[in-house]
Design an enzyme around this catalytic site. Structure first.
Site, short mmCIF file in Angstrom:
data_model
loop_
_atom_site.label_atom_id
_atom_site.label_comp_id
_atom_site.label_asym_id
_atom_site.label_seq_id
_atom_site.Cartn_x
_atom_site.Cartn_y
_atom_site.Cartn_z
N PHE A 153 0.82 -1.23 0.00
CA PHE A 153 0.00 0.00 0.00
C PHE A 153 0.84 1.27 0.00
O PHE A 153 0.59 2.20 0.76
CB PHE A 153 -1.01 -0.02 1.16
CG PHE A 153 -1.89 -1.23 1.11
CD1 PHE A 153 -2.77 -1.40 0.05
CD2 PHE A 153 -1.81 -2.22 2.08
CE1 PHE A 153 -3.56 -2.54 -0.03
CE2 PHE A 153 -2.59 -3.36 2.00
CZ PHE A 153 -3.47 -3.52 0.93
N ARG A 154 1.90 1.26 -0.82
CA ARG A 154 2.67 2.48 -1.11
C ARG A 154 3.61 2.95 0.01
O ARG A 154 4.33 3.91 -0.15
CB ARG A 154 1.67 3.62 -1.46
CG ARG A 154 2.24 4.71 -2.33
CD ARG A 154 1.43 6.00 -2.22
NE ARG A 154 2.21 7.11 -2.69
CZ ARG A 154 3.14 7.70 -1.97
NH1 ARG A 154 3.42 7.29 -0.74
NH2 ARG A 154 3.82 8.70 -2.48
N LEU A 155 3.56 2.23 1.15
CA LEU A 155 4.39 2.70 2.27
C LEU A 155 5.80 2.10 2.15
O LEU A 155 6.26 1.38 3.03
CB LEU A 155 3.72 2.36 3.59
CG LEU A 155 3.94 3.39 4.71
CD1 LEU A 155 3.52 4.80 4.27
CD2 LEU A 155 3.16 2.98 5.95
N HIS A 156 6.44 2.39 1.03
CA HIS A 156 7.73 1.77 0.71
C HIS A 156 8.82 2.24 1.67
O HIS A 156 8.71 3.29 2.29
CB HIS A 156 8.12 2.12 -0.73
CG HIS A 156 7.01 1.95 -1.70
ND1 HIS A 156 6.31 0.78 -1.81
CD2 HIS A 156 6.43 2.82 -2.58
CE1 HIS A 156 5.36 0.92 -2.72
NE2 HIS A 156 5.41 2.15 -3.19
#
Ligand SMILES: Cc1cc2nc3c(=O)[nH]c(=O)nc-3n(C[C@H](O)[C@H](O)[C@H](O)COP(=O)(O)O)c2cc1C
Length: 193
Positions: free
Chosen positions: A171-174
């Site tokens: 969910f994009r929280l790289h």
């Protein structure tokens, strides 16, 4: 991924991720996109192959090419490597560019197949050619010779000032961990994805 999961030396860490990509079957883990800029700041990018990893990353090219013209005018560059396996990852490196020694360029030159060496001699990289036939004729004129390395062909080494490791998370929280050269060591910080 946390700071403590990474090597304190970003080049050793690059090596680890590169080897992991190779072991996982990436068909060309050494491909890196190289960005340069001319004296007046005009950017350009192209892929080259990472041919060495030591105190910097090394690639070989034609010193008469467009990228070389940029580097002569402005000896700074950035590269980015990107792998899908074993995990989705990116490494960005930027720093100062130095020419490799003649011995190093010779060693790499001699490791290439003779046919590739002939092509490099016949091709003045980034110059305009009228037709493919013209190029092929220039190569054919070299017969089956084993040409010496022309002075216009050799390597560059990018000495990193900044290295950033990026790894995909849900969910994009790289994860992004950046190393900045500070004296003889590195300052390490986490960046927002
Ligand atoms: C995957 C890949 C790897 C490449 N590796 C190199 C390389 O190691 N050295 C090189 O001079 N060109 C390499 N090329 C060709 C360059 O992308 C580019 O066409 C060429 O170097 C001329 O660039 P320039 O006109 O910006 O100097 C590679 C191309 C690809 C697609």
């Amino acid at each position: 991924m946390d700071v403590t999961d990474l090597d304190r030396d970003p080049l050793r860490q690059l090596d680890e991720w590169f080897e992991a990509a190779r072991a996982a079957g990436d068909p060309m883990p050494e491909a890196m996109c190289l960005a340069t800029a001319s004296r007046d700041g005009e950017p350009s990018a192209r892929y080259v192959l990472m041919r060495g990893r030591d105190e910097g990353v090394v690639f070989f090219t034609d010193y008469g090419s467009e990228k070389a013209r940029d580097i002569e005018q402005n000896p700074k560059a950035a590269v980015v490597l990107h792998w899908y396996v074993p995990v989705h990852r990116q490494v960005r490196i930027s720093g100062t560019v130095l020419k490799t020694t003649a011995e190093e360029s010779d060693r790499y030159w001699l490791s290439r197949p003779a046919a590739s060496r002939r092509s490099a001699v016949a091709s003045y990289q980034s110059s305009v050619v009228a037709t493919r036939d013209e190029l092929e004729a220039a190569v054919a004129a070299l017969g089956d010779s084993e040409p010496e390395r022309p002075g216009r062909w050799g390597g560059y080494r990018i000495i990193p000032a900044v290295v950033e490791f990026w790894e995909e998370q849900p969910f994009r929280l790289h994860d992004r961990i950046r190393f900045l050269r500070e004296g003889v060591g590195w300052r390490v910080e986490r960046l927002a994805p």
